[in-house]
Motif scaffolding. Structure first.
Motif, PDB file in Angstrom:
ATOM      1  N   PHE A   1       0.830  -1.199   0.000  1.00 12.95           N
ATOM      2  CA  PHE A   1       0.000   0.000   0.000  1.00 12.95           C
ATOM      3  C   PHE A   1       0.867   1.254   0.000  1.00 12.95           C
ATOM      4  O   PHE A   1       1.768   1.409   0.830  1.00 12.95           O
ATOM      5  N   ASN A   2       0.592   2.151  -0.944  1.00 15.55           N
ATOM      6  CA  ASN A   2       1.330   3.411  -1.048  1.00 15.55           C
ATOM      7  C   ASN A   2       0.534   4.507  -0.354  1.00 15.55           C
ATOM      8  O   ASN A   2      -0.364   5.120  -0.945  1.00 15.55           O
ATOM      9  N   GLU A   3       0.864   4.748   0.873  1.00 13.91           N
ATOM     10  CA  GLU A   3       0.137   5.712   1.685  1.00 13.91           C
ATOM     11  C   GLU A   3       0.206   7.126   1.112  1.00 13.91           C
ATOM     12  O   GLU A   3      -0.772   7.880   1.167  1.00 13.91           O
TER      13      GLU A   3
ATOM     14  N   SER B   1      -7.717  19.287   4.373  1.00 13.14           N
ATOM     15  CA  SER B   1      -8.178  19.073   5.748  1.00 13.14           C
ATOM     16  C   SER B   1      -8.016  17.633   6.218  1.00 13.14           C
ATOM     17  O   SER B   1      -8.089  17.356   7.413  1.00 13.14           O
ATOM     18  N   GLU B   2      -7.799  16.698   5.270  1.00 14.46           N
ATOM     19  CA  GLU B   2      -7.723  15.281   5.633  1.00 14.46           C
ATOM     20  C   GLU B   2      -6.343  14.671   5.413  1.00 14.46           C
ATOM     21  O   GLU B   2      -6.149  13.495   5.695  1.00 14.46           O
ATOM     22  N   LYS B   3      -5.393  15.442   4.922  1.00 15.61           N
ATOM     23  CA  LYS B   3      -4.083  14.880   4.587  1.00 15.61           C
ATOM     24  C   LYS B   3      -3.362  14.287   5.797  1.00 15.61           C
ATOM     25  O   LYS B   3      -2.540  13.379   5.645  1.00 15.61           O
ATOM     26  N   ASN B   4      -3.643  14.784   6.972  1.00 12.27           N
ATOM     27  CA  ASN B   4      -2.986  14.271   8.171  1.00 12.27           C
ATOM     28  C   ASN B   4      -3.900  13.367   8.996  1.00 12.27           C
ATOM     29  O   ASN B   4      -3.596  13.047  10.145  1.00 12.27           O
ATOM     30  N   ASN B   5      -4.998  12.970   8.393  1.00 15.14           N
ATOM     31  CA  ASN B   5      -5.951  12.098   9.081  1.00 15.14           C
ATOM     32  C   ASN B   5      -5.513  10.650   8.904  1.00 15.14           C
ATOM     33  O   ASN B   5      -5.926   9.957   7.980  1.00 15.14           O
TER      34      ASN B   5
ATOM     35  N   GLU C   1      -6.178   7.981  10.607  1.00 11.24           N
ATOM     36  CA  GLU C   1      -7.237   6.976  10.735  1.00 11.24           C
ATOM     37  C   GLU C   1      -7.964   6.780   9.414  1.00 11.24           C
ATOM     38  O   GLU C   1      -8.251   5.654   9.011  1.00 11.24           O
ATOM     39  N   LEU C   2      -8.266   7.886   8.735  1.00  8.54           N
ATOM     40  CA  LEU C   2      -8.934   7.799   7.440  1.00  8.54           C
ATOM     41  C   LEU C   2      -8.045   7.102   6.417  1.00  8.54           C
ATOM     42  O   LEU C   2      -8.510   6.240   5.649  1.00  8.54           O
ATOM     43  N   ILE C   3      -6.770   7.446   6.404  1.00  5.93           N
ATOM     44  CA  ILE C   3      -5.837   6.815   5.462  1.00  5.93           C
ATOM     45  C   ILE C   3      -5.752   5.312   5.726  1.00  5.93           C
ATOM     46  O   ILE C   3      -5.703   4.502   4.792  1.00  5.93           O
ATOM     47  N   LYS C   4      -5.754   4.925   6.990  1.00  7.53           N
ATOM     48  CA  LYS C   4      -5.708   3.504   7.334  1.00  7.53           C
ATOM     49  C   LYS C   4      -6.985   2.797   6.857  1.00  7.53           C
ATOM     50  O   LYS C   4      -6.929   1.681   6.326  1.00  7.53           O
ATOM     51  N   GLU C   5      -8.117   3.436   7.039  1.00  4.87           N
ATOM     52  CA  GLU C   5      -9.382   2.857   6.577  1.00  4.87           C
ATOM     53  C   GLU C   5      -9.385   2.703   5.057  1.00  4.87           C
ATOM     54  O   GLU C   5      -9.789   1.666   4.527  1.00  4.87           O
ATOM     55  N   LEU C   6      -8.928   3.741   4.362  1.00 11.27           N
ATOM     56  CA  LEU C   6      -8.860   3.674   2.899  1.00 11.27           C
ATOM     57  C   LEU C   6      -7.862   2.606   2.460  1.00 11.27           C
ATOM     58  O   LEU C   6      -8.050   1.950   1.429  1.00 11.27           O
TER      59      LEU C   6
ATOM     60  N   ASN D   1     -16.523   8.013   4.396  1.00  8.59           N
ATOM     61  CA  ASN D   1     -16.446   8.729   3.126  1.00  8.59           C
ATOM     62  C   ASN D   1     -15.393   9.807   3.241  1.00  8.59           C
ATOM     63  O   ASN D   1     -15.062  10.260   4.339  1.00  8.59           O
ATOM     64  N   ILE D   2     -14.865  10.219   2.088  1.00 12.58           N
ATOM     65  CA  ILE D   2     -13.960  11.376   2.084  1.00 12.58           C
ATOM     66  C   ILE D   2     -14.750  12.628   2.445  1.00 12.58           C
ATOM     67  O   ILE D   2     -14.339  13.440   3.264  1.00 12.58           O
ATOM     68  N   ASP D   3     -15.898  12.769   1.814  1.00 11.39           N
ATOM     69  CA  ASP D   3     -16.793  13.892   2.069  1.00 11.39           C
ATOM     70  C   ASP D   3     -17.510  13.649   3.392  1.00 11.39           C
ATOM     71  O   ASP D   3     -18.114  12.604   3.599  1.00 11.39           O
TER      72      ASP D   3
END
Length: 619
Positions: A430-432, A442-446, A448-453, A490-492
């Motif tokens: 996986f290429n994070e 606003s989500e680049k440092n999230n 948890e979201l990156i891990k979910e994706l 969701n991203i949104d």
């Protein structure tokens, strides 16, 4: 959590939510006051019972604070305050749920924070109660005036508490009419945690009574007539019988139906292509022997809904089929496994998790599957979470089990795209950074979201590799891929209904063409097995289904929503609050209402009472 508020929600709307929430919470405050009143009265009889008052206040504060802390991750996961998922959790694997709470939500740490906070609050509260308050000239009033003032005060507060900030039910607020804004987040914030739990309880009771639907036997018969255009003479067997129109492809040797955990449709939408988390299924979709539709709804908001529908063929009518005696006695008329056996297939059900989850082993075998495989049948060294083995081990075991000498039908339910999201994604390739760069600022440092994706990427990668592997060695196979549900992340933060709730349906195999399904097709999971049967069965082959082959279907419904090729809406408001993702075309409201009611009523009756529609069964 301001990012969950819609961008067009101004301060006046926020104030409206706060004001309405305060009115509604008077009910909760009234109940909590009554709880404390018991201890205060007891203390009034004996000062030695002061400890009882302190224990009561600690308990009230502990529960209130714990719920408050828990509501944040709950909303982030389910886009809702406490709802019926808390009752669904009672049917889950308790140990797995406990481990998930520890690993994903750091339960021990948060419990410690709650206890410390409650100790401070309890100390302050009891100091406040112990303090002697002097009221101006109160002691100089005659006792009868003090009694009158006290009674009036109690009456006013009790009335406002009883009716949710109003003088009667007409002016008060309750959980059913609290959603007065057009912002989902604000509507949920109006309900305090106790009110949200009461809402969940009320809905659960309705669910156990079939969602509060009051279909009579005559209603079921009339709706069945409207749905099927037949006169079935009060027998669902007559209504639900269908004849295949003739095979569209050469009968495949192996059929696989992959029901993929939390595989939503939105990552397949063009505007999210730069995330590259659905590249493998995009590659499958691009093949000439593949057809794909995005006009598809899941049966429920959790995996159990998809499980029940894919096994029994019935729509979500709020019957908990996996534990119902009727479902464990014999296969339903519309069950998928017996009908596939009639076409000459050996049937098996594969689940990556434990055989005890949702009574899945007993349920699937009772509904006609020849074989059942679960976590215990996979590689004992397989990595995974408490919910099940990682997808790569599940698909590997299935591939090794394929019998070249038998026609096989397999339903596959995976678990990797599910919290606690503990796969070592880096080791899987996986290429994070690719995902991070595609996210909004606003989500680049999230993380948890990156891990979910990343776990969505993993589920996509494993499914794509399995499909490629099967098609290479067994080119005459047919593979159906569908998400079990969407509505997790969701991203949104305020996604459209289309992006939030739809799942993809992908059909790939020898003989499949892009024009297999008309562009205006739409459906839900009840339509998948009729599609498969009509695709492969000889002409005049008889089968039974609530759903309709997607070649002829233009309307889908789920536990709370409906969909066409152009629009989506909720089943309470029908066309009144529809959202468009295609042309601005809506189905006739009466037709939509009849369809939604019919598939629910038929599924409810069939699941609970059988094929004969007899009013005496309701007594």
């Amino acid at each position: 959590m301001h990012e969950y508020i819609a961008v067009d929600s101004d301060f006046s709307l926020i104030f409206t939510a706060i004001y309405s929430g305060a009115k509604l919470s008077l009910q909760t405050a009234g109940v909590l006051t009554l709880c404390m009143l018991i201890s205060l009265v007891a203390e009034g009889f004996s000062k030695r019972l002061r400890w009882f008052r302190q224990v009561c206040s600690f308990c009230v504060l502990f529960i209130t604070t714990l719920l408050f802390i828990a509501r944040f991750p709950f909303y982030q996961q389910f886009h809702s305050g406490f709802n019926q998922m808390i009752f669904t959790a009672m049917h889950e694997d308790v140990y797995a749920l406990f481990i998930s709470l520890i690993e994903e939500f750091h339960l021990p740490l948060k419990l410690c924070i709650v206890v410390l906070l409650v100790c401070v609050l309890n100390y302050i509260f009891n100091k406040f109660i112990d303090k002697k308050w002097g009221f101006f000239k109160w002691s100089k009033l005659k006792s009868k005036y003090r009694l009158i003032i006290l009674l009036i005060g109690v009456y006013l507060l009790a009335t406002l508490s009883l009716y949710g900030g109003g003088w009667s039910w007409k002016t008060g607020v309750n959980w059913e009419n609290a959603g007065i804004t057009n912002d989902t987040f604000l509507n949920e914030s109006i309900l305090d945690d106790y009110q949200a739990i009461y809402r969940a309880y009320a809905n659960q009771m309705r669910m156990e009574a079939c969602n509060g639907l009051s279909f009579s036997a005559d209603d079921v018969d009339v709706l069945a007539q409207r749905l099927t255009q037949k006169n079935g003479n009060y027998d669902l067997k007559n209504y639900l019988k269908k004849e295949a129109t003739g095979a569209k492809i050469i009968k495949p040797q192996h059929i696989f139906v992959i029901v993929s955990e939390s595989y939503a449709n939105w990552p397949l939408v063009a505007k999210y292509n730069n995330l590259h988390i659905a590249d493998n299924m995009q590659k499958v979709i691009a093949q000439d022997n593949t057809v794909y539709t995005s006009h598809m709804l899941p049966s429920g908001s959790s995996t159990i809904g998809a499980l029940m529908t894919m096994v029994t063929g019935m729509a979500n009518s709020n019957l908990y089929l996996t534990t119902m005696p009727e479902a464990l006695k014999e296969p339903y008329l519309t069950a998928s496994a017996p009908q596939m056996k009639n076409l000459g297939y050996e049937t098996s059900f594969w689940y990556a998790g434990p055989a005890t989850w949702e009574n899945i082993q007993e349920f699937t075998l009772a509904q006609g599957f020849d074989k059942f495989y679960s976590r215990g049948n996979l590689d004992e060294n397989a990595t995974g979470s408490v919910w099940g083995a990682d997808d790569e081990y599940l698909y590997d075991a299935i591939f090794k089990q394929i019998d070249e000498n038998k026609a096989t039908f397999s339903v596959i339910l995976n678990t990797s795209n599910h919290s606690p999201f503990n796969i070592d994604l880096q080791s899987k390739g996986f290429n994070e950074e690719v995902v991070r760069q595609a996210l909004p600022e606003s989500e680049k440092n999230n993380q948890e979201l990156i891990k979910e994706l990343g776990h969505f990427w993993y589920a996509d990668k494993m499914a794509g590799e399995f499909i490629e592997k099967v098609q290479k060695k067994y080119p005459d196979s047919l593979i159906i891929f569908v998400g079990d549900h969407a509505d997790r992340y969701n991203i949104d933060k305020t996604p459209s209904m289309y992006e939030r709730y739809t799942v993809p349906l992908i059909i790939t195999g020898k003989g499949i063409t892009k024009d297999l399904l008309p562009k205006d097709n739409a459906g839900s999971q009840i339509d998948i097995m009729p599609t498969v049967i009509d695709l492969i069965a000889p002409e005049k082959f008889e089968y039974y289904s609530v759903g309709t082959p997607l070649m002829n279907n233009k309307l889908g419904q789920s536990y709370a929503f409906w969909i066409t090729a152009n629009a989506i809406g909720n089943t309470d408001d029908l066309t009144d609050k529809a959202q468009f993702f295609g042309e601005q075309i809506l189905p006739p409201k009466a037709q939509l209402e009849d369809y939604v009611n019919a598939v629910r009523a038929i599924s409810w009756w069939l699941g609970k009472y059988g094929t004969i529609i007899d009013k005496s069964l309701l007594q």
